[in-house]
Scaffold this motif. Structure first.
Motif, PDB file in Angstrom:
ATOM      1  N   SER A  83       0.760  -1.241   0.093  1.00 19.69           N
ATOM      2  CA  SER A  83      -0.101   0.083  -0.058  1.00 19.69           C
ATOM      3  C   SER A  83       0.885   1.317   0.009  1.00 19.69           C
ATOM      4  O   SER A  83       0.546   2.358  -0.664  1.00 19.69           O
ATOM      5  CB  SER A  83      -0.868  -0.169   1.082  1.00 19.69           C
ATOM      6  N   THR A  84       2.197   1.064   0.482  1.00 24.43           N
ATOM      7  CA  THR A  84       3.032   2.392   0.842  1.00 24.43           C
ATOM      8  C   THR A  84       3.950   2.389  -0.503  1.00 24.43           C
ATOM      9  O   THR A  84       4.103   3.500  -0.961  1.00 24.43           O
ATOM     10  CB  THR A  84       3.753   1.975   1.954  1.00 24.43           C
ATOM     11  N   CYS A  85       4.194   1.452  -1.140  1.00 24.34           N
ATOM     12  CA  CYS A  85       5.095   1.453  -2.221  1.00 24.34           C
ATOM     13  C   CYS A  85       4.670   2.264  -3.247  1.00 24.34           C
ATOM     14  O   CYS A  85       3.630   2.037  -4.143  1.00 24.34           O
ATOM     15  CB  CYS A  85       5.297   0.043  -2.781  1.00 24.34           C
ATOM     16  N   PRO A  86       5.727   3.383  -3.863  1.00 27.28           N
ATOM     17  CA  PRO A  86       5.031   4.042  -4.883  1.00 27.28           C
ATOM     18  C   PRO A  86       5.425   3.478  -6.409  1.00 27.28           C
ATOM     19  O   PRO A  86       4.881   3.880  -7.329  1.00 27.28           O
ATOM     20  CB  PRO A  86       6.187   5.590  -4.797  1.00 27.28           C
ATOM     21  N   SER A  87       6.107   2.424  -6.358  1.00 25.09           N
ATOM     22  CA  SER A  87       6.483   1.629  -7.619  1.00 25.09           C
ATOM     23  C   SER A  87       5.728   0.431  -7.831  1.00 25.09           C
ATOM     24  O   SER A  87       6.124  -0.327  -8.820  1.00 25.09           O
ATOM     25  CB  SER A  87       8.188   1.401  -7.248  1.00 25.09           C
ATOM     26  N   GLY A  88       4.841   0.213  -6.898  1.00 24.40           N
ATOM     27  CA  GLY A  88       4.005  -1.020  -7.324  1.00 24.40           C
ATOM     28  C   GLY A  88       4.646  -2.325  -7.164  1.00 24.40           C
ATOM     29  O   GLY A  88       4.305  -3.485  -7.818  1.00 24.40           O
ATOM     30  N   VAL A  89       5.571  -2.522  -6.246  1.00 17.82           N
ATOM     31  CA  VAL A  89       6.448  -3.793  -5.975  1.00 17.82           C
ATOM     32  C   VAL A  89       5.230  -4.616  -5.461  1.00 17.82           C
ATOM     33  O   VAL A  89       5.079  -4.512  -4.356  1.00 17.82           O
ATOM     34  CB  VAL A  89       7.538  -3.775  -5.161  1.00 17.82           C
ATOM     35  N   GLN A  90       5.149  -5.833  -5.948  1.00 14.27           N
ATOM     36  CA  GLN A  90       4.425  -6.943  -5.364  1.00 14.27           C
ATOM     37  C   GLN A  90       5.335  -7.927  -4.327  1.00 14.27           C
ATOM     38  O   GLN A  90       5.543  -8.999  -4.574  1.00 14.27           O
ATOM     39  CB  GLN A  90       3.844  -7.950  -6.577  1.00 14.27           C
ATOM     40  N   TYR A  91       5.378  -7.124  -3.208  1.00 13.69           N
ATOM     41  CA  TYR A  91       6.185  -7.986  -2.129  1.00 13.69           C
ATOM     42  C   TYR A  91       5.679  -9.124  -1.774  1.00 13.69           C
ATOM     43  O   TYR A  91       6.247 -10.233  -1.408  1.00 13.69           O
ATOM     44  CB  TYR A  91       6.264  -6.914  -1.211  1.00 13.69           C
ATOM     45  N   GLY A  92       4.464  -9.231  -1.587  1.00 15.45           N
ATOM     46  CA  GLY A  92       3.664 -10.528  -1.029  1.00 15.45           C
ATOM     47  C   GLY A  92       4.101 -11.835  -2.073  1.00 15.45           C
ATOM     48  O   GLY A  92       4.339 -12.794  -1.296  1.00 15.45           O
ATOM     49  N   HIS A  93       3.856 -11.537  -3.356  1.00 16.55           N
ATOM     50  CA  HIS A  93       4.329 -12.812  -4.214  1.00 16.55           C
ATOM     51  C   HIS A  93       5.858 -13.059  -3.979  1.00 16.55           C
ATOM     52  O   HIS A  93       6.208 -14.185  -4.057  1.00 16.55           O
ATOM     53  CB  HIS A  93       4.024 -12.266  -5.660  1.00 16.55           C
ATOM     54  N   LEU A  94       6.480 -11.879  -4.076  1.00 11.04           N
ATOM     55  CA  LEU A  94       8.135 -12.068  -3.764  1.00 11.04           C
ATOM     56  C   LEU A  94       8.446 -13.099  -2.701  1.00 11.04           C
ATOM     57  O   LEU A  94       9.227 -13.765  -2.749  1.00 11.04           O
ATOM     58  CB  LEU A  94       8.829 -10.844  -3.913  1.00 11.04           C
ATOM     59  N   VAL A  95       7.746 -12.699  -1.388  1.00 11.91           N
ATOM     60  CA  VAL A  95       8.392 -13.084  -0.285  1.00 11.91           C
ATOM     61  C   VAL A  95       7.796 -14.905  -0.210  1.00 11.91           C
ATOM     62  O   VAL A  95       8.366 -15.635   0.398  1.00 11.91           O
ATOM     63  CB  VAL A  95       7.803 -12.234   1.154  1.00 11.91           C
ATOM     64  N   ASP A  96       6.674 -14.961  -1.085  1.00 17.57           N
ATOM     65  CA  ASP A  96       6.244 -16.440  -1.106  1.00 17.57           C
ATOM     66  C   ASP A  96       7.205 -17.285  -1.780  1.00 17.57           C
ATOM     67  O   ASP A  96       7.564 -18.347  -1.398  1.00 17.57           O
ATOM     68  CB  ASP A  96       4.952 -16.487  -1.525  1.00 17.57           C
ATOM     69  N   ILE A  97       7.705 -16.576  -2.858  1.00 19.64           N
ATOM     70  CA  ILE A  97       8.858 -17.139  -3.733  1.00 19.64           C
ATOM     71  C   ILE A  97      10.071 -17.407  -2.891  1.00 19.64           C
ATOM     72  O   ILE A  97      10.693 -18.753  -2.838  1.00 19.64           O
ATOM     73  CB  ILE A  97       9.111 -16.444  -5.043  1.00 19.64           C
ATOM     74  N   GLY A  98      10.313 -16.357  -2.106  1.00 14.46           N
ATOM     75  CA  GLY A  98      11.739 -16.259  -1.364  1.00 14.46           C
ATOM     76  C   GLY A  98      11.697 -17.435  -0.224  1.00 14.46           C
ATOM     77  O   GLY A  98      12.568 -18.213  -0.008  1.00 14.46           O
ATOM     78  N   ARG A  99      10.541 -17.614   0.399  1.00 17.00           N
ATOM     79  CA  ARG A  99      10.302 -18.486   1.532  1.00 17.00           C
ATOM     80  C   ARG A  99      10.526 -19.865   1.093  1.00 17.00           C
ATOM     81  O   ARG A  99      11.181 -20.808   1.873  1.00 17.00           O
ATOM     82  CB  ARG A  99       9.149 -18.217   2.301  1.00 17.00           C
ATOM     83  N   LYS A 100       9.818 -20.132  -0.082  1.00 19.46           N
ATOM     84  CA  LYS A 100       9.776 -21.520  -0.737  1.00 19.46           C
ATOM     85  C   LYS A 100      11.046 -22.012  -0.849  1.00 19.46           C
ATOM     86  O   LYS A 100      11.689 -23.292  -0.625  1.00 19.46           O
ATOM     87  CB  LYS A 100       9.121 -21.655  -1.801  1.00 19.46           C
ATOM     88  N   ILE A 101      11.914 -21.042  -1.460  1.00 16.38           N
ATOM     89  CA  ILE A 101      13.263 -21.337  -1.992  1.00 16.38           C
ATOM     90  C   ILE A 101      14.342 -21.697  -0.954  1.00 16.38           C
ATOM     91  O   ILE A 101      14.981 -22.534  -0.748  1.00 16.38           O
ATOM     92  CB  ILE A 101      13.899 -20.389  -2.979  1.00 16.38           C
ATOM     93  N   VAL A 102      14.126 -20.836   0.109  1.00 21.69           N
ATOM     94  CA  VAL A 102      15.124 -20.690   1.438  1.00 21.69           C
ATOM     95  C   VAL A 102      14.666 -22.127   2.197  1.00 21.69           C
ATOM     96  O   VAL A 102      15.541 -22.796   2.652  1.00 21.69           O
ATOM     97  CB  VAL A 102      14.914 -19.485   2.311  1.00 21.69           C
ATOM     98  N   ASP A 103      13.410 -22.319   2.241  1.00 20.90           N
ATOM     99  CA  ASP A 103      13.052 -23.583   2.932  1.00 20.90           C
ATOM    100  C   ASP A 103      13.674 -24.830   2.332  1.00 20.90           C
ATOM    101  O   ASP A 103      13.970 -25.843   2.839  1.00 20.90           O
ATOM    102  CB  ASP A 103      11.466 -23.699   3.208  1.00 20.90           C
ATOM    103  N   GLU A 104      13.623 -24.841   1.130  1.00 23.83           N
ATOM    104  CA  GLU A 104      13.919 -25.939   0.172  1.00 23.83           C
ATOM    105  C   GLU A 104      15.778 -26.063   0.347  1.00 23.83           C
ATOM    106  O   GLU A 104      16.356 -27.329   0.407  1.00 23.83           O
ATOM    107  CB  GLU A 104      14.047 -25.638  -1.137  1.00 23.83           C
ATOM    108  N   LYS A 105      16.381 -25.010   0.897  1.00 21.88           N
ATOM    109  CA  LYS A 105      17.783 -24.986   0.853  1.00 21.88           C
ATOM    110  C   LYS A 105      18.475 -25.171   2.736  1.00 21.88           C
ATOM    111  O   LYS A 105      19.448 -25.382   2.822  1.00 21.88           O
ATOM    112  CB  LYS A 105      18.527 -23.712   0.497  1.00 21.88           C
ATOM    113  N   VAL A 106      17.496 -24.523   3.370  1.00 20.87           N
ATOM    114  CA  VAL A 106      17.692 -24.369   4.655  1.00 20.87           C
ATOM    115  C   VAL A 106      17.098 -25.499   5.740  1.00 20.87           C
ATOM    116  O   VAL A 106      15.818 -25.093   5.760  1.00 20.87           O
ATOM    117  CB  VAL A 106      17.837 -23.143   5.326  1.00 20.87           C
TER     118      VAL A 106
END
Length: 413
Positions: A83-106
């Motif tokens: 809601s705050t981001c002026p650039s429209g970064v879809q952070y929610g989708h990004l963190v879902d991807i990041g968490r999945k990748i990290v969980d596969e490796k850690v």
């Protein structure tokens, strides 16, 4: 933000999506100012910008660590930063991807793995209902931490039996029917009073959010496909005008079925159609006001409203509940301070991150209680349960308040 994906992520769906999101970020840091965990901890890595850097490093080939995993786990996925981001970064989708990748490796500890498995398999399970009934029957004997997760037993009231030309589908949900069954029946009664019939497809179950956000993406998508199959006959025939959600956490997920299943050739088009038909219950309120206003007798007293993050940030729906309930005669008010911040519920977050969830709850209740309300209302089962665990003031879904204020004749057959 320039990103050079490591070979293992190049030309993969997750890699392409993550790279596109990262390229929108301009490092401005506006998101940090509205991040609840950054406000509590003051650590750059516990804010969106810091987590974006961590995910970028992993995508570029740097090995993630337990520290990386911890900072990503601490994210509420409240999407306030979006809601705050002026650039429209879809952070929610990004963190879902990041968490999945990290969980596969850690690797996680045995305790963490067991807890997360129990949550993702237990909450959507048919056994959850009997377990909740058992917990409610011995609630007074439970330890305080467990007691906070078991609401007082609630009656559902009568389900309307009238038939109407206007029909909507409604997702019953996985935990809501067992924890607070009156929310669904109150929704059906209010819609019935306005000449709308509520239809529930029995084959539809959990929206998929629990598994998906605990990094079981395939398990979550399987539940999404099952719901689409359950709803499709009614949708395809045109028998229903919308799929109505009275839990904003489920609503934001179903509205994103089209995105989550975009690479599924068999379900992409159907998922997009389901997402387009999905409405939060509050979106029907303007129409309901016209037909219900003569029948509503709003009680005296201030009603404090907590807008869930999944409604105001995830679905970008702000102000509607307050405006329309005021039009029906309710003295509904929103806290002047930090109404945009998360209450700390965030799905399973209050179980997995209690040291952050409960300070956020108490901070939220402090602002709400300044209004001296007779009742606190919200629009999501998780928020309601979490807030009630720390509040002496009743916490309810706003539709329960509206249902209780309807004249008896309004819902009679």
């Amino acid at each position: 933000m320039q990103t050079e994906l490591a070979p293992e992520f190049q030309n993969t769906p997750d890699g392409r999506e993550a790279e596109a999101i990262l390229r929108k970020c301009v490092h401005c840091g506006f998101c940090t100012a509205t991040c609840p965990t950054y406000q509590l901890l003051g650590d750059e890595l516990d804010g969106p910008r810091g987590r974006i850097y961590l995910i970028k490093q992993v995508l570029e080939g740097k090995a993630p660590t337990r520290s990386t995993q911890m900072h990503l786990d601490r994210c509420l996925t409240c999407r306030n930063c979006e809601s705050t981001c002026p650039s429209g970064v879809q952070y929610g989708h990004l963190v879902d991807i990041g968490r999945k990748i990290v969980d596969e490796k850690v690797p996680r500890t045995g305790k963490e793995s067991a807890t997360r498995w129990l949550l993702k398999e237990g909450l959507p399970s048919p056994l959850f209902g009997p377990a909740m009934k058992l917990g409610q029957s011995v609630r007074g004997l439970l330890p305080e931490k467990l007691k906070a997760k078991v609401p007082v037993k609630q009656g559902a009231g009568a389900w309307p039996t009238r038939q109407h030309a206007r029909k909507v589908l409604m997702l019953a949900g996985c935990v809501q029917p067992s924890m607070m069954p009156n929310i669904n029946s109150a929704t059906a009664r209010v819609l019935d009073a306005a000449g709308i019939e509520t239809v529930i497809a029995k084959e539809a179950g959990c929206c998929g959010a629990v598994k998906f956000h605990l990094n079981d993406h395939e398990g979550g998508k399987a539940q999404m496909r099952a719901n689409i199959d359950a709803w499709w006959p009614q949708v395809e025939s045109g028998a229903v005008e919308a799929i109505v959600m009275n839990a904003s956490g489920c609503g934001v997920t179903v509205r994103e079925y089209g995105h989550m299943l975009k690479d599924d050739a068999a379900y992409a088009a159907k998922a997009a159609r389901i997402s387009a038909l999905t409405r939060d219950l509050s979106e029907l309120l303007p129409d309901l006001v016209k037909s219900l206003k003569p029948r509503v007798k709003a009680p005296a007293g201030v009603v404090a409203y907590h807008p869930p993050c999944t409604l105001q940030h995830g679905q970008k729906l702000r102000g509607g509940v307050e405006v329309d309930l005021r039009a029906l005669g309710f003295d509904i008010q929103v806290a002047r301070n930090e109404s945009h911040l998360c209450c700390g519920s965030a799905g399973t977050y209050s179980v997995l991150q209690p040291e952050l969830a409960y300070p956020l709850r108490d901070r939220k209740l402090g602002h709400l209680n300044q209004l001296q309300p007779s009742t606190i209302v919200s629009a999501n089962i998780g928020c309601i349960t979490h807030l009630q665990s720390g509040s002496e003031t009743p916490v309810r879904h706003w539709v329960e308040l509206l249902d209780a204020a309807l004249a008896p004749s309004a819902t009679s057959a």
